[in-house]
Design a protein around this motif. Sequence first.
Motif, PDB file in Angstrom:
ATOM      1  N   CYS A 124       0.840  -1.193   0.000  1.00  8.56           N
ATOM      2  CA  CYS A 124       0.000   0.000   0.000  1.00  8.56           C
ATOM      3  C   CYS A 124       0.879   1.249   0.000  1.00  8.56           C
ATOM      4  CB  CYS A 124      -0.941   0.016   1.200  1.00  8.56           C
ATOM      5  SG  CYS A 124      -0.126   0.021   2.787  1.00  8.56           S
ATOM      6  N   ASN A 125       0.322   2.304  -0.533  1.00  9.79           N
ATOM      7  CA  ASN A 125       0.980   3.606  -0.527  1.00  9.79           C
ATOM      8  C   ASN A 125       0.277   4.456   0.513  1.00  9.79           C
ATOM      9  OD1 ASN A 125       2.625   2.922  -2.750  1.00  9.79           O
ATOM     10  ND2 ASN A 125       0.967   3.378  -4.141  1.00  9.79           N
ATOM     11  N   VAL A 126       0.997   4.810   1.576  1.00  5.48           N
ATOM     12  CA  VAL A 126       0.416   5.598   2.661  1.00  5.48           C
ATOM     13  C   VAL A 126       1.304   6.809   2.901  1.00  5.48           C
ATOM     14  CG1 VAL A 126      -0.413   5.579   5.037  1.00  5.48           C
ATOM     15  CG2 VAL A 126      -0.378   3.457   3.741  1.00  5.48           C
ATOM     16  N   PRO A 127       0.759   8.017   2.774  1.00  5.71           N
ATOM     17  CA  PRO A 127       1.575   9.200   3.070  1.00  5.71           C
ATOM     18  C   PRO A 127       2.110   9.139   4.504  1.00  5.71           C
ATOM     19  CG  PRO A 127      -0.461   9.826   1.983  1.00  5.71           C
ATOM     20  CD  PRO A 127      -0.588   8.374   2.328  1.00  5.71           C
ATOM     21  N   ALA A 128       3.372   9.473   4.680  1.00  8.22           N
ATOM     22  CA  ALA A 128       4.019   9.383   5.987  1.00  8.22           C
ATOM     23  C   ALA A 128       3.317  10.232   7.033  1.00  8.22           C
ATOM     24  CB  ALA A 128       5.486   9.786   5.868  1.00  8.22           C
ATOM     25  N   GLN A 129       2.740  11.359   6.637  1.00 11.05           N
ATOM     26  CA  GLN A 129       2.127  12.271   7.597  1.00 11.05           C
ATOM     27  C   GLN A 129       0.731  11.833   8.041  1.00 11.05           C
ATOM     28  OE1 GLN A 129       2.768  12.900   4.428  1.00 11.05           O
ATOM     29  NE2 GLN A 129       1.203  14.162   3.484  1.00 11.05           N
ATOM     30  N   HIS A 130       0.147  10.817   7.426  1.00  9.73           N
ATOM     31  CA  HIS A 130      -1.193  10.350   7.799  1.00  9.73           C
ATOM     32  C   HIS A 130      -1.082   9.278   8.879  1.00  9.73           C
ATOM     33  CE1 HIS A 130      -3.200  11.732   3.803  1.00  9.73           C
ATOM     34  NE2 HIS A 130      -2.700  12.716   4.496  1.00  9.73           N
ATOM     35  N   SER A 144       6.412  -1.533   7.367  1.00 10.22           N
ATOM     36  CA  SER A 144       7.109  -0.572   6.520  1.00 10.22           C
ATOM     37  C   SER A 144       8.285  -1.283   5.864  1.00 10.22           C
ATOM     38  CB  SER A 144       7.591   0.594   7.375  1.00 10.22           C
ATOM     39  OG  SER A 144       8.300   1.494   6.575  1.00 10.22           O
ATOM     40  N   GLN A 145       8.329  -1.261   4.537  1.00 11.53           N
ATOM     41  CA  GLN A 145       9.398  -1.948   3.839  1.00 11.53           C
ATOM     42  C   GLN A 145      10.328  -0.972   3.123  1.00 11.53           C
ATOM     43  OE1 GLN A 145       8.114  -5.257   1.608  1.00 11.53           O
ATOM     44  NE2 GLN A 145      10.161  -6.015   1.376  1.00 11.53           N
ATOM     45  N   VAL A 146       9.775   0.075   2.559  1.00 12.04           N
ATOM     46  CA  VAL A 146      10.587   1.075   1.870  1.00 12.04           C
ATOM     47  C   VAL A 146      10.024   2.455   2.169  1.00 12.04           C
ATOM     48  CG1 VAL A 146      11.224  -0.425  -0.067  1.00 12.04           C
ATOM     49  CG2 VAL A 146       9.219   1.004  -0.253  1.00 12.04           C
ATOM     50  N   VAL A 147      10.854   3.446   1.988  1.00 14.25           N
ATOM     51  CA  VAL A 147      10.400   4.830   2.038  1.00 14.25           C
ATOM     52  C   VAL A 147      10.538   5.363   0.627  1.00 14.25           C
ATOM     53  CG1 VAL A 147      10.847   7.129   2.948  1.00 14.25           C
ATOM     54  CG2 VAL A 147      11.093   5.137   4.437  1.00 14.25           C
ATOM     55  N   ARG A 148       9.461   5.842   0.071  1.00 11.66           N
ATOM     56  CA  ARG A 148       9.473   6.354  -1.298  1.00 11.66           C
ATOM     57  C   ARG A 148       9.617   7.857  -1.241  1.00 11.66           C
ATOM     58  NH1 ARG A 148       4.816   5.328  -5.816  1.00 11.66           N
ATOM     59  NH2 ARG A 148       5.990   6.163  -7.554  1.00 11.66           N
ATOM     60  N   ARG A 149      10.688   8.362  -1.781  1.00 12.11           N
ATOM     61  CA  ARG A 149      10.937   9.796  -1.803  1.00 12.11           C
ATOM     62  C   ARG A 149      10.815  10.298  -3.240  1.00 12.11           C
ATOM     63  NH1 ARG A 149      12.967  11.511   2.993  1.00 12.11           N
ATOM     64  NH2 ARG A 149      13.734   9.899   4.375  1.00 12.11           N
TER      65      ARG A 149
END
Length: 193
Positions: A124-130, A144-149
């Motif tokens: 899933c794609n979840v914004p970090a701030q939510h 959490s597996q990766v951080v997408r920047r």
Amino acid sequence: MSRPAISVKRVREDEQRPFTELWMSARVEAGVSPEVAARAASEGRVAAALGREDVRAYVAMADGRAVGFAVAATSPFSALTEAPCVTIDQLYVVPEARKHGVARQLMSAVTVYADSRGCEQIGCNVPAQHREANRFFARLGFSSQVVRRITTVSALRRRLGTDEQRTHSLEALLHRRRSLRARAAQSANRLAG
């Protein structure tokens, strides 16, 4: 007070209106102006996405009205693996229907979809701030597996210092022309599609 019965169904071509209205509400809640959200919908962005074979959208109904949606897509987990994975691109529930099981019902539909596609993993794609969304997915076992920047091409070019090196060269001029042509072609394809 009892909870309303929630039903989830796949969004079909002839049933896009409730989904599109919810999608625009989600965009506005995320900070996009209502005009921009409406323009994106009228330009066919929703219809184009839903027309793709690898995309599946579901809408949740309660008391005869649409209260949430999920959009999922099937693709390899990464470019270097062949194992298919369903990725939840968007999950949205209207504020007044949150904490009533709507998101769980939508997740159940996505799980059935993943099984039907032979996928062993769901991402899933979840914004970090939510924070609430991150907690919801964590409670369901998502880790959490990766951080997408993300950045813009021009910003990265500036940071890398390549703007200065290419400013006066013929290569820079040709590169800019190609970029402008590519952007114009993309815009034309979006308008035509």
